[in-house]
Design an enzyme around this catalytic site. Structure first.
Site, PDB file in Angstrom:
ATOM      1  N   CYS A 339       0.842  -1.199   0.000  1.00 42.24           N
ATOM      2  CA  CYS A 339       0.000   0.000   0.000  1.00 42.24           C
ATOM      3  C   CYS A 339       0.878   1.251   0.000  1.00 42.24           C
ATOM      4  O   CYS A 339       1.402   1.646   1.050  1.00 42.24           O
ATOM      5  CB  CYS A 339      -0.918   0.002   1.220  1.00 42.24           C
ATOM      6  SG  CYS A 339      -1.968   1.478   1.313  1.00 42.24           S
ATOM      7  N   CYS A 342      -0.308   4.091   2.442  1.00 44.83           N
ATOM      8  CA  CYS A 342      -0.085   3.850   3.873  1.00 44.83           C
ATOM      9  C   CYS A 342       1.388   3.957   4.245  1.00 44.83           C
ATOM     10  O   CYS A 342       1.748   4.594   5.234  1.00 44.83           O
ATOM     11  CB  CYS A 342      -0.602   2.465   4.269  1.00 44.83           C
ATOM     12  SG  CYS A 342      -2.354   2.211   3.996  1.00 44.83           S
ATOM     13  N   ASP A 343       2.223   3.301   3.474  1.00 43.24           N
ATOM     14  CA  ASP A 343       3.611   3.103   3.885  1.00 43.24           C
ATOM     15  C   ASP A 343       4.622   3.991   3.166  1.00 43.24           C
ATOM     16  O   ASP A 343       5.790   4.042   3.563  1.00 43.24           O
ATOM     17  CB  ASP A 343       3.994   1.629   3.693  1.00 43.24           C
ATOM     18  CG  ASP A 343       3.058   0.694   4.455  1.00 43.24           C
ATOM     19  OD1 ASP A 343       2.569   1.118   5.515  1.00 43.24           O
ATOM     20  OD2 ASP A 343       2.808  -0.432   3.993  1.00 43.24           O
TER      21      ASP A 343
END
Length: 533
Positions: A339, A342-343
Protein backbone atom coordinates in the site's frame (compact mmCIF):
# COMPACT_ATOMS: atom_id res chain seq x y z
CA UNK A 1 -5.25 25.67 11.95
CA UNK A 2 -8.87 24.70 11.34
CA UNK A 3 -10.79 26.38 8.53
CA UNK A 4 -14.23 27.90 9.15
CA UNK A 5 -16.13 24.94 7.70
CA UNK A 6 -14.24 22.41 9.82
CA UNK A 7 -14.71 24.53 12.93
CA UNK A 8 -18.44 24.67 12.32
CA UNK A 9 -18.63 20.89 11.97
CA UNK A 10 -16.48 20.36 15.05
CA UNK A 11 -18.60 22.79 17.06
CA UNK A 12 -21.67 20.68 16.25
CA UNK A 13 -19.97 17.46 17.36
CA UNK A 14 -18.66 18.96 20.59
CA UNK A 15 -22.22 19.74 21.70
CA UNK A 16 -22.41 16.01 22.52
CA UNK A 17 -19.83 16.26 25.32
CA UNK A 18 -21.55 15.51 28.64
CA UNK A 19 -18.72 15.67 31.20
CA UNK A 20 -15.93 18.30 31.33
CA UNK A 21 -12.65 17.15 29.81
CA UNK A 22 -9.03 18.31 29.69
CA UNK A 23 -6.51 18.46 26.87
CA UNK A 24 -2.97 18.31 28.21
CA UNK A 25 -0.35 19.44 25.72
CA UNK A 26 3.28 18.38 26.12
CA UNK A 27 5.52 20.56 24.01
CA UNK A 28 8.84 22.33 23.62
CA UNK A 29 9.94 25.28 21.52
CA UNK A 30 9.57 23.49 18.19
CA UNK A 31 7.20 24.69 15.43
CA UNK A 32 5.25 21.42 15.65
CA UNK A 33 4.67 21.97 19.36
CA UNK A 34 3.31 25.43 18.60
CA UNK A 35 0.98 23.94 15.97
CA UNK A 36 -0.31 21.39 18.46
CA UNK A 37 -0.86 24.03 21.14
CA UNK A 38 -2.79 26.16 18.64
CA UNK A 39 -4.92 23.18 17.67
CA UNK A 40 -5.74 22.45 21.33
CA UNK A 41 -6.62 26.08 21.96
CA UNK A 42 -8.89 26.24 18.92
CA UNK A 43 -10.73 23.10 20.05
CA UNK A 44 -11.12 24.42 23.61
CA UNK A 45 -12.52 27.70 22.30
CA UNK A 46 -15.44 25.81 20.79
CA UNK A 47 -16.71 24.26 24.03
CA UNK A 48 -17.06 25.47 27.61
CA UNK A 49 -16.54 21.87 28.73
CA UNK A 50 -12.97 21.66 27.40
CA UNK A 51 -9.92 23.07 29.15
CA UNK A 52 -6.28 23.00 28.07
CA UNK A 53 -3.32 22.47 30.40
CA UNK A 54 0.39 21.81 30.14
CA UNK A 55 1.28 18.13 30.21
CA UNK A 56 4.30 15.97 30.88
CA UNK A 57 3.94 13.28 28.27
CA UNK A 58 6.57 10.74 27.30
CA UNK A 59 6.83 12.29 23.83
CA UNK A 60 6.78 15.87 22.55
CA UNK A 61 4.81 17.22 20.91
CA UNK A 62 1.82 15.26 22.20
CA UNK A 63 -1.66 15.85 23.57
CA UNK A 64 -3.46 13.74 26.15
CA UNK A 65 -7.23 13.69 26.59
CA UNK A 66 -9.09 12.78 29.78
CA UNK A 67 -12.20 13.45 31.78
CA UNK A 68 -11.53 16.32 34.17
CA UNK A 69 -9.70 15.04 37.25
CA UNK A 70 -8.80 11.66 35.71
CA UNK A 71 -5.34 10.51 34.65
CA UNK A 72 -5.11 10.55 30.82
CA UNK A 73 -5.28 7.18 29.10
CA UNK A 74 -5.58 8.40 25.48
CA UNK A 75 -2.87 10.49 23.83
CA UNK A 76 -1.68 11.61 20.41
CA UNK A 77 2.05 12.02 19.77
CA UNK A 78 2.03 14.32 16.80
CA UNK A 79 -0.67 16.49 15.28
CA UNK A 80 -3.81 14.37 14.68
CA UNK A 81 -5.02 15.90 11.44
CA UNK A 82 -5.50 14.27 8.04
CA UNK A 83 -7.07 10.83 8.39
CA UNK A 84 -6.58 10.98 12.17
CA UNK A 85 -8.71 14.07 12.78
CA UNK A 86 -11.76 11.82 13.15
CA UNK A 87 -9.85 9.81 15.77
CA UNK A 88 -9.24 13.02 17.72
CA UNK A 89 -12.91 14.06 17.57
CA UNK A 90 -14.09 10.63 18.73
CA UNK A 91 -11.57 10.64 21.58
CA UNK A 92 -12.91 14.00 22.76
CA UNK A 93 -16.51 12.81 22.63
CA UNK A 94 -15.83 9.49 24.35
CA UNK A 95 -13.76 11.11 27.10
CA UNK A 96 -16.67 13.50 27.59
CA UNK A 97 -19.14 10.71 28.16
CA UNK A 98 -20.70 10.38 24.70
CA UNK A 99 -21.57 6.67 24.26
CA UNK A 100 -20.01 4.50 21.58
CA UNK A 101 -22.19 2.88 18.92
CA UNK A 102 -20.19 -0.37 19.10
CA UNK A 103 -21.87 -3.65 20.08
CA UNK A 104 -22.78 -3.40 23.80
CA UNK A 105 -21.67 -6.99 24.38
CA UNK A 106 -18.25 -6.17 22.92
CA UNK A 107 -17.99 -3.03 25.06
CA UNK A 108 -18.68 -5.11 28.18
CA UNK A 109 -15.99 -7.53 27.07
CA UNK A 110 -13.52 -4.62 26.94
CA UNK A 111 -14.53 -3.40 30.40
CA UNK A 112 -13.97 -6.87 31.84
CA UNK A 113 -10.46 -7.40 30.43
CA UNK A 114 -8.00 -8.18 33.24
CA UNK A 115 -4.37 -7.07 33.25
CA UNK A 116 -2.33 -4.01 32.31
CA UNK A 117 -2.38 -3.10 28.61
CA UNK A 118 -0.26 -0.19 27.38
CA UNK A 119 -0.64 0.21 23.61
CA UNK A 120 1.38 2.32 21.17
CA UNK A 121 0.38 2.65 17.51
CA UNK A 122 2.71 4.04 14.85
CA UNK A 123 0.77 5.65 12.00
CA UNK A 124 1.18 7.93 9.03
CA UNK A 125 -1.36 10.70 8.48
CA UNK A 126 -1.86 9.53 4.89
CA UNK A 127 -2.80 5.99 5.97
CA UNK A 128 -6.51 5.26 5.49
CA UNK A 129 -6.36 2.03 7.54
CA UNK A 130 -4.71 3.53 10.61
CA UNK A 131 -7.74 5.38 12.03
CA UNK A 132 -9.69 2.14 12.52
CA UNK A 133 -6.97 0.79 14.79
CA UNK A 134 -6.38 4.09 16.60
CA UNK A 135 -10.09 4.56 17.26
CA UNK A 136 -10.55 1.00 18.51
CA UNK A 137 -7.66 1.29 20.97
CA UNK A 138 -8.72 4.77 22.10
CA UNK A 139 -12.18 3.44 22.86
CA UNK A 140 -10.73 0.53 24.82
CA UNK A 141 -8.60 2.93 26.88
CA UNK A 142 -11.66 5.09 27.57
CA UNK A 143 -13.67 2.10 28.80
CA UNK A 144 -11.06 0.27 30.86
CA UNK A 145 -8.80 2.05 33.41
CA UNK A 146 -6.16 -0.66 32.93
CA UNK A 147 -5.66 0.26 29.27
CA UNK A 148 -3.72 3.18 27.79
CA UNK A 149 -3.08 4.06 24.17
CA UNK A 150 -0.87 6.53 22.34
CA UNK A 151 -1.03 7.25 18.64
CA UNK A 152 2.46 8.08 17.28
CA UNK A 153 2.98 9.89 13.98
CA UNK A 154 5.98 8.07 12.54
CA UNK A 155 6.96 11.10 10.45
CA UNK A 156 7.65 13.11 13.63
CA UNK A 157 9.37 10.35 15.57
CA UNK A 158 11.76 8.99 12.98
CA UNK A 159 14.33 7.86 15.56
CA UNK A 160 11.79 5.56 17.20
CA UNK A 161 10.68 4.30 13.80
CA UNK A 162 14.26 3.42 12.92
CA UNK A 163 14.93 1.75 16.27
CA UNK A 164 11.85 -0.43 16.00
CA UNK A 165 12.22 -1.01 12.24
CA UNK A 166 8.71 0.26 11.60
CA UNK A 167 8.29 0.27 7.82
CA UNK A 168 4.56 -0.33 7.49
CA UNK A 169 1.57 1.07 9.32
CA UNK A 170 -0.39 0.78 11.45
CA UNK A 171 2.15 -0.97 13.68
CA UNK A 172 0.83 -1.73 17.16
CA UNK A 173 2.95 -2.42 20.25
CA UNK A 174 1.60 -3.77 23.53
CA UNK A 175 3.69 -3.31 26.68
CA UNK A 176 6.74 -2.66 24.49
CA UNK A 177 6.34 -5.78 22.32
CA UNK A 178 5.02 -5.99 18.76
CA UNK A 179 1.30 -6.84 18.91
CA UNK A 180 -0.08 -6.49 15.40
CA UNK A 181 0.32 -5.02 11.93
CA UNK A 182 -2.20 -3.59 9.51
CA UNK A 183 -5.90 -2.94 9.81
CA UNK A 184 -7.53 -4.48 12.90
CA UNK A 185 -11.06 -4.07 14.19
CA UNK A 186 -12.12 -3.62 17.80
CA UNK A 187 -13.47 -7.17 17.83
CA UNK A 188 -10.22 -8.58 16.47
CA UNK A 189 -8.08 -6.75 19.04
CA UNK A 190 -10.31 -7.82 21.93
CA UNK A 191 -10.28 -11.38 20.62
CA UNK A 192 -6.47 -11.46 20.77
CA UNK A 193 -6.54 -10.30 24.39
CA UNK A 194 -9.49 -12.39 25.55
CA UNK A 195 -8.23 -15.88 24.72
CA UNK A 196 -11.54 -17.59 25.44
CA UNK A 197 -13.53 -15.28 23.17
CA UNK A 198 -13.03 -17.31 19.96
CA UNK A 199 -14.44 -20.50 21.46
CA UNK A 200 -17.42 -18.72 22.94
CA UNK A 201 -18.09 -16.96 19.65
CA UNK A 202 -17.89 -20.20 17.64
CA UNK A 203 -20.35 -21.91 19.95
CA UNK A 204 -22.70 -18.96 19.74
CA UNK A 205 -22.59 -18.88 15.93
CA UNK A 206 -23.27 -22.60 15.59
CA UNK A 207 -26.53 -22.11 17.48
CA UNK A 208 -27.90 -19.65 14.92
CA UNK A 209 -31.01 -20.61 12.99
CA UNK A 210 -30.56 -21.33 9.26
CA UNK A 211 -30.72 -18.35 6.92
CA UNK A 212 -32.65 -18.01 3.70
CA UNK A 213 -29.65 -16.25 2.15
CA UNK A 214 -26.16 -16.15 3.62
CA UNK A 215 -23.75 -13.68 2.01
CA UNK A 216 -20.03 -14.46 2.40
CA UNK A 217 -17.97 -11.26 2.09
CA UNK A 218 -18.34 -7.66 3.21
CA UNK A 219 -17.15 -5.67 0.21
CA UNK A 220 -19.29 -3.80 -2.34
CA UNK A 221 -20.61 -7.02 -3.90
CA UNK A 222 -21.48 -8.56 -0.54
CA UNK A 223 -23.12 -5.38 0.75
CA UNK A 224 -25.26 -5.01 -2.38
CA UNK A 225 -26.27 -8.67 -2.24
CA UNK A 226 -27.24 -8.42 1.43
CA UNK A 227 -29.33 -5.29 0.87
CA UNK A 228 -31.17 -6.75 -2.13
CA UNK A 229 -31.84 -10.02 -0.30
CA UNK A 230 -32.99 -8.37 2.93
CA UNK A 231 -35.36 -6.05 1.04
CA UNK A 232 -37.23 -9.17 -0.04
CA UNK A 233 -38.17 -9.79 3.59
CA UNK A 234 -36.22 -13.02 3.97
CA UNK A 235 -33.78 -13.99 6.72
CA UNK A 236 -30.40 -12.68 5.55
CA UNK A 237 -26.96 -13.05 7.11
CA UNK A 238 -23.58 -11.64 6.13
CA UNK A 239 -20.33 -13.17 7.31
CA UNK A 240 -16.94 -11.55 6.60
CA UNK A 241 -13.48 -11.14 8.02
CA UNK A 242 -13.78 -7.35 7.70
CA UNK A 243 -16.40 -5.03 6.31
CA UNK A 244 -15.34 -3.08 3.23
CA UNK A 245 -12.93 -5.52 1.58
CA UNK A 246 -10.42 -4.07 -0.87
CA UNK A 247 -12.31 -0.77 -0.79
CA UNK A 248 -10.65 -0.08 2.56
CA UNK A 249 -7.30 0.08 0.74
CA UNK A 250 -8.52 2.57 -1.85
CA UNK A 251 -7.75 6.22 -1.13
CA UNK A 252 -9.41 8.21 -3.89
CA UNK A 253 -12.47 7.00 -5.85
CA UNK A 254 -13.38 9.25 -8.77
CA UNK A 255 -15.37 6.92 -11.06
CA UNK A 256 -18.24 5.94 -8.74
CA UNK A 257 -21.21 7.08 -10.79
CA UNK A 258 -22.97 10.22 -9.42
CA UNK A 259 -20.29 10.70 -6.75
CA UNK A 260 -17.41 12.77 -8.22
CA UNK A 261 -15.07 11.92 -5.37
CA UNK A 262 -15.04 9.78 -2.24
CA UNK A 263 -12.54 7.68 -0.30
CA UNK A 264 -12.50 3.95 0.34
CA UNK A 265 -12.99 3.92 4.12
CA UNK A 266 -15.81 6.45 3.82
CA UNK A 267 -17.59 4.36 1.21
CA UNK A 268 -17.06 1.18 3.28
CA UNK A 269 -18.61 2.86 6.33
CA UNK A 270 -21.60 3.91 4.23
CA UNK A 271 -22.00 0.38 2.88
CA UNK A 272 -21.98 -1.08 6.39
CA UNK A 273 -24.50 1.47 7.66
CA UNK A 274 -26.81 0.80 4.71
CA UNK A 275 -26.69 -2.97 5.30
CA UNK A 276 -27.46 -2.48 9.00
CA UNK A 277 -30.60 -0.52 8.15
CA UNK A 278 -32.17 -3.70 6.77
CA UNK A 279 -31.68 -5.86 9.83
CA UNK A 280 -29.09 -8.10 8.21
CA UNK A 281 -27.37 -10.38 10.74
CA UNK A 282 -23.75 -9.19 10.33
CA UNK A 283 -20.99 -11.52 11.54
CA UNK A 284 -17.40 -10.24 11.30
CA UNK A 285 -13.92 -11.50 12.23
CA UNK A 286 -14.76 -14.86 10.67
CA UNK A 287 -13.12 -16.55 7.70
CA UNK A 288 -14.73 -19.26 5.57
CA UNK A 289 -13.13 -22.72 5.66
CA UNK A 290 -15.39 -24.89 3.48
CA UNK A 291 -18.79 -25.05 1.80
CA UNK A 292 -20.86 -28.19 1.36
CA UNK A 293 -24.45 -29.35 1.08
CA UNK A 294 -25.96 -31.43 3.83
CA UNK A 295 -29.62 -30.92 3.12
CA UNK A 296 -29.10 -27.20 3.60
CA UNK A 297 -25.92 -25.49 2.49
CA UNK A 298 -23.37 -25.45 5.31
CA UNK A 299 -20.57 -22.92 5.57
CA UNK A 300 -17.86 -24.01 7.97
CA UNK A 301 -15.74 -21.22 9.43
CA UNK A 302 -12.10 -21.40 10.48
CA UNK A 303 -13.22 -20.73 14.06
CA UNK A 304 -15.00 -24.10 14.04
CA UNK A 305 -18.51 -22.68 13.78
CA UNK A 306 -20.95 -23.78 11.06
CA UNK A 307 -23.67 -21.62 9.53
CA UNK A 308 -26.55 -23.09 7.52
CA UNK A 309 -28.57 -21.49 4.76
CA UNK A 310 -30.96 -22.34 1.95
CA UNK A 311 -28.95 -20.20 -0.49
CA UNK A 312 -25.44 -18.78 -0.35
CA UNK A 313 -23.92 -15.81 -2.16
CA UNK A 314 -20.12 -15.86 -2.35
CA UNK A 315 -18.59 -12.37 -2.51
CA UNK A 316 -15.19 -13.03 -0.96
CA UNK A 317 -13.32 -10.58 -3.17
CA UNK A 318 -9.62 -10.60 -3.85
CA UNK A 319 -6.33 -9.54 -2.28
CA UNK A 320 -3.00 -8.20 -3.51
CA UNK A 321 -1.08 -10.80 -5.49
CA UNK A 322 2.37 -11.57 -4.07
CA UNK A 323 5.54 -11.97 -6.11
CA UNK A 324 6.44 -15.33 -4.63
CA UNK A 325 10.19 -14.68 -4.79
CA UNK A 326 12.81 -15.27 -2.08
CA UNK A 327 12.91 -12.50 0.50
CA UNK A 328 9.35 -11.27 -0.02
CA UNK A 329 7.82 -13.07 2.97
CA UNK A 330 10.89 -12.49 5.15
CA UNK A 331 10.86 -8.73 4.63
CA UNK A 332 7.12 -8.12 4.54
CA UNK A 333 6.42 -4.92 6.58
CA UNK A 334 10.21 -4.44 6.77
CA UNK A 335 10.62 -2.90 3.35
CA UNK A 336 8.20 -5.01 1.31
CA UNK A 337 4.85 -3.21 1.12
CA UNK A 338 1.61 -3.35 -0.84
CA UNK A 339 0.00 0.00 0.00
CA UNK A 340 1.93 3.07 -1.20
CA UNK A 341 -0.53 5.47 0.45
CA UNK A 342 -0.09 3.85 3.87
CA UNK A 343 3.61 3.10 3.89
CA UNK A 344 5.08 5.57 1.40
CA UNK A 345 5.89 8.23 4.05
CA UNK A 346 8.32 5.84 5.77
CA UNK A 347 10.57 5.93 2.71
CA UNK A 348 10.91 9.70 2.47
CA UNK A 349 14.14 10.63 0.71
CA UNK A 350 14.95 7.01 -0.15
CA UNK A 351 15.10 4.90 -3.29
CA UNK A 352 12.22 2.44 -3.78
CA UNK A 353 10.96 0.10 -6.47
CA UNK A 354 7.44 -0.56 -7.70
CA UNK A 355 6.86 -4.00 -9.20
CA UNK A 356 4.16 -3.86 -11.86
CA UNK A 357 3.42 -1.63 -14.84
CA UNK A 358 -0.35 -1.71 -14.79
CA UNK A 359 -2.58 1.14 -13.61
CA UNK A 360 -2.03 0.36 -9.92
CA UNK A 361 1.75 0.18 -10.37
CA UNK A 362 2.11 3.41 -12.32
CA UNK A 363 -0.30 5.23 -9.99
CA UNK A 364 1.80 4.03 -7.06
CA UNK A 365 4.98 5.26 -8.71
CA UNK A 366 3.47 8.70 -9.32
CA UNK A 367 2.26 8.97 -5.72
CA UNK A 368 5.59 7.79 -4.29
CA UNK A 369 7.60 10.15 -6.49
CA UNK A 370 6.28 13.05 -4.46
CA UNK A 371 7.69 11.54 -1.26
CA UNK A 372 10.76 9.44 -2.00
CA UNK A 373 14.05 10.29 -3.65
CA UNK A 374 13.65 7.95 -6.63
CA UNK A 375 11.23 5.30 -7.92
CA UNK A 376 12.19 2.48 -10.24
CA UNK A 377 9.28 0.69 -11.93
CA UNK A 378 9.93 -2.91 -12.97
CA UNK A 379 7.52 -4.45 -15.50
CA UNK A 380 7.76 -8.09 -16.58
CA UNK A 381 6.33 -7.50 -20.08
CA UNK A 382 8.02 -5.52 -22.84
CA UNK A 383 5.45 -2.71 -22.60
CA UNK A 384 3.54 -1.03 -19.78
CA UNK A 385 -0.11 -2.03 -19.31
CA UNK A 386 -1.24 1.22 -17.66
CA UNK A 387 -3.46 3.82 -19.32
CA UNK A 388 -1.59 6.24 -21.58
CA UNK A 389 -2.41 9.26 -19.44
CA UNK A 390 -0.73 7.61 -16.44
CA UNK A 391 2.29 6.50 -18.44
CA UNK A 392 2.80 10.02 -19.84
CA UNK A 393 2.60 11.46 -16.34
CA UNK A 394 5.12 8.95 -14.96
CA UNK A 395 7.57 9.49 -17.82
CA UNK A 396 7.39 13.25 -17.29
CA UNK A 397 8.66 12.96 -13.71
CA UNK A 398 12.42 13.26 -13.24
CA UNK A 399 12.64 10.81 -10.34
CA UNK A 400 10.85 7.86 -11.97
CA UNK A 401 12.77 5.27 -13.99
CA UNK A 402 10.82 2.62 -15.92
CA UNK A 403 12.41 -0.72 -16.80
CA UNK A 404 10.47 -3.22 -18.93
CA UNK A 405 11.31 -6.87 -19.63
CA UNK A 406 12.39 -7.12 -15.98
CA UNK A 407 11.70 -10.29 -13.99
CA UNK A 408 12.20 -9.73 -10.26
CA UNK A 409 14.04 -12.74 -8.86
CA UNK A 410 14.83 -11.90 -5.22
CA UNK A 411 14.36 -9.24 -2.55
CA UNK A 412 17.44 -8.90 -0.39
CA UNK A 413 18.17 -7.29 2.96
CA UNK A 414 20.49 -7.14 5.93
CA UNK A 415 18.38 -9.38 8.14
CA UNK A 416 16.37 -6.48 9.52
CA UNK A 417 15.15 -4.59 6.48
CA UNK A 418 15.29 -4.47 2.69
CA UNK A 419 18.38 -3.03 1.02
CA UNK A 420 17.93 -4.17 -2.57
CA UNK A 421 16.50 -6.54 -5.14
CA UNK A 422 17.75 -8.55 -8.08
CA UNK A 423 16.06 -8.91 -11.44
CA UNK A 424 16.73 -10.59 -14.76
CA UNK A 425 16.76 -8.59 -17.98
CA UNK A 426 14.51 -10.87 -20.06
CA UNK A 427 15.91 -9.51 -23.32
CA UNK A 428 19.59 -10.18 -22.56
CA UNK A 429 19.32 -12.76 -19.78
CA UNK A 430 21.64 -10.69 -17.56
CA UNK A 431 21.06 -10.58 -13.80
CA UNK A 432 21.09 -7.11 -12.27
CA UNK A 433 20.80 -5.63 -8.79
CA UNK A 434 19.20 -2.44 -7.49
CA UNK A 435 20.12 -0.89 -4.16
CA UNK A 436 17.00 0.46 -2.50
CA UNK A 437 15.11 0.72 0.78
CA UNK A 438 11.64 -0.45 -0.18
CA UNK A 439 9.70 -2.59 -2.64
CA UNK A 440 6.03 -1.92 -3.41
CA UNK A 441 4.33 -4.90 -5.05
CA UNK A 442 1.52 -3.95 -7.46
CA UNK A 443 0.96 -6.95 -9.72
CA UNK A 444 -2.78 -7.39 -9.54
CA UNK A 445 -5.18 -9.44 -7.46
CA UNK A 446 -5.76 -13.07 -6.51
CA UNK A 447 -9.30 -14.26 -5.62
CA UNK A 448 -10.05 -15.33 -2.06
CA UNK A 449 -11.34 -18.76 -3.04
CA UNK A 450 -8.84 -21.22 -1.54
CA UNK A 451 -11.53 -22.60 0.77
CA UNK A 452 -13.50 -23.71 -2.32
CA UNK A 453 -10.74 -25.80 -3.93
CA UNK A 454 -12.25 -29.09 -2.72
CA UNK A 455 -15.90 -28.08 -3.20
CA UNK A 456 -18.29 -28.89 -6.03
CA UNK A 457 -17.91 -25.36 -7.40
CA UNK A 458 -16.31 -24.83 -10.79
CA UNK A 459 -13.26 -22.54 -10.62
CA UNK A 460 -11.18 -21.36 -13.56
CA UNK A 461 -7.40 -21.72 -13.74
CA UNK A 462 -6.96 -18.45 -11.82
CA UNK A 463 -9.19 -19.66 -8.99
CA UNK A 464 -12.12 -17.44 -9.96
CA UNK A 465 -15.67 -18.73 -9.42
CA UNK A 466 -17.47 -19.47 -12.70
CA UNK A 467 -20.89 -17.78 -12.84
CA UNK A 468 -23.66 -17.34 -15.38
CA UNK A 469 -25.65 -14.21 -16.25
CA UNK A 470 -27.72 -14.57 -13.05
CA UNK A 471 -24.70 -15.02 -10.80
CA UNK A 472 -25.38 -18.75 -10.41
CA UNK A 473 -22.45 -21.11 -9.87
CA UNK A 474 -22.16 -24.80 -10.75
CA UNK A 475 -23.46 -25.72 -7.27
CA UNK A 476 -27.21 -25.59 -6.75
CA UNK A 477 -28.31 -22.74 -4.50
CA UNK A 478 -24.89 -21.07 -4.56
CA UNK A 479 -24.45 -17.70 -6.27
CA UNK A 480 -21.38 -15.47 -6.52
CA UNK A 481 -20.45 -11.88 -7.30
CA UNK A 482 -17.54 -9.45 -7.43
CA UNK A 483 -13.80 -9.80 -7.75
CA UNK A 484 -13.80 -13.49 -6.73
CA UNK A 485 -15.71 -14.41 -9.90
CA UNK A 486 -15.05 -14.61 -13.63
CA UNK A 487 -16.45 -11.13 -14.35
CA UNK A 488 -13.86 -9.51 -16.63
CA UNK A 489 -13.59 -6.11 -14.96
CA UNK A 490 -12.82 -5.65 -11.27
CA UNK A 491 -14.52 -2.36 -10.41
CA UNK A 492 -16.55 -1.21 -7.40
CA UNK A 493 -19.61 -0.24 -9.40
CA UNK A 494 -19.52 -3.54 -11.34
CA UNK A 495 -19.21 -5.52 -8.11
CA UNK A 496 -22.25 -3.76 -6.66
CA UNK A 497 -24.31 -4.57 -9.74
CA UNK A 498 -23.13 -8.17 -9.65
CA UNK A 499 -24.09 -8.41 -5.97
CA UNK A 500 -27.60 -7.22 -6.77
CA UNK A 501 -27.81 -9.70 -9.64
CA UNK A 502 -26.70 -12.59 -7.44
CA UNK A 503 -29.25 -11.68 -4.76
CA UNK A 504 -32.07 -11.56 -7.27
CA UNK A 505 -30.89 -14.85 -8.73
CA UNK A 506 -30.79 -16.43 -5.27
CA UNK A 507 -34.27 -15.11 -4.46
CA UNK A 508 -35.62 -16.53 -7.70
CA UNK A 509 -34.05 -19.87 -6.75
CA UNK A 510 -35.74 -19.78 -3.34
CA UNK A 511 -39.13 -19.07 -4.92
CA UNK A 512 -38.80 -21.91 -7.40
CA UNK A 513 -37.48 -24.39 -4.84
CA UNK A 514 -40.27 -23.52 -2.39
CA UNK A 515 -42.86 -24.18 -5.11
CA UNK A 516 -41.25 -27.44 -6.29
CA UNK A 517 -40.74 -28.75 -2.77
CA UNK A 518 -44.30 -27.92 -1.77
CA UNK A 519 -45.28 -28.29 1.86
CA UNK A 520 -42.07 -30.16 2.74
CA UNK A 521 -39.91 -27.09 2.18
CA UNK A 522 -40.15 -24.50 4.95
CA UNK A 523 -38.98 -20.91 4.73
CA UNK A 524 -38.57 -18.30 7.46
CA UNK A 525 -40.55 -15.81 5.38
CA UNK A 526 -43.25 -17.72 3.44
CA UNK A 527 -45.39 -14.62 3.02
CA UNK A 528 -42.61 -12.75 1.31
CA UNK A 529 -41.85 -15.60 -1.07
CA UNK A 530 -45.51 -16.16 -1.91
CA UNK A 531 -46.13 -12.47 -2.51
CA UNK A 532 -43.15 -12.14 -4.82
CA UNK A 533 -44.03 -15.29 -6.74
Amino acid sequence: MLDANLKQQLDTYLQNIVEPIEIRVSGDNSPKSSELENLADEIASLSSKIETHSGSGKRTPSMAIARQGDAPRVSFAGIPLGHEFTSLVLALLQAGGHPSKADPQLLDQVRNLKGEFHFETYISLSCQNCPDVVQALNLMATLNPNITHEMIDGALFQEEVEQRNVMAVPAVYLNGEHFGQGRMSLEEIVGKLDTGAAERKAAELSEKEPYDVLVVGGGPAGAAAAIYAARKGIRTGLVAEHFGGQVMDTVGIENFISVPYTEGPKLAASLEQHVKEYGVDIITEQRAASLKRNGLLELELQSGATLASRAVILATGARWRELGVPGEAEYKTRGVAYCPHCDGPFFKGKHVAVIGGGNSGIEAAIDLAGIVKHVTVLEFADTLRADDVLVRKARSMDNITIITNAQTTEIVGDGNKVNGLTYTDRASGDSKKLELAGVFVQIGLVPNTEFLQDSELELNRMGEIAIDSRGATSMEGVYAAGDATTVPYKQIVISMGAGATAALGAFDYLIRSSVSDGAEQETTAPEALAASA
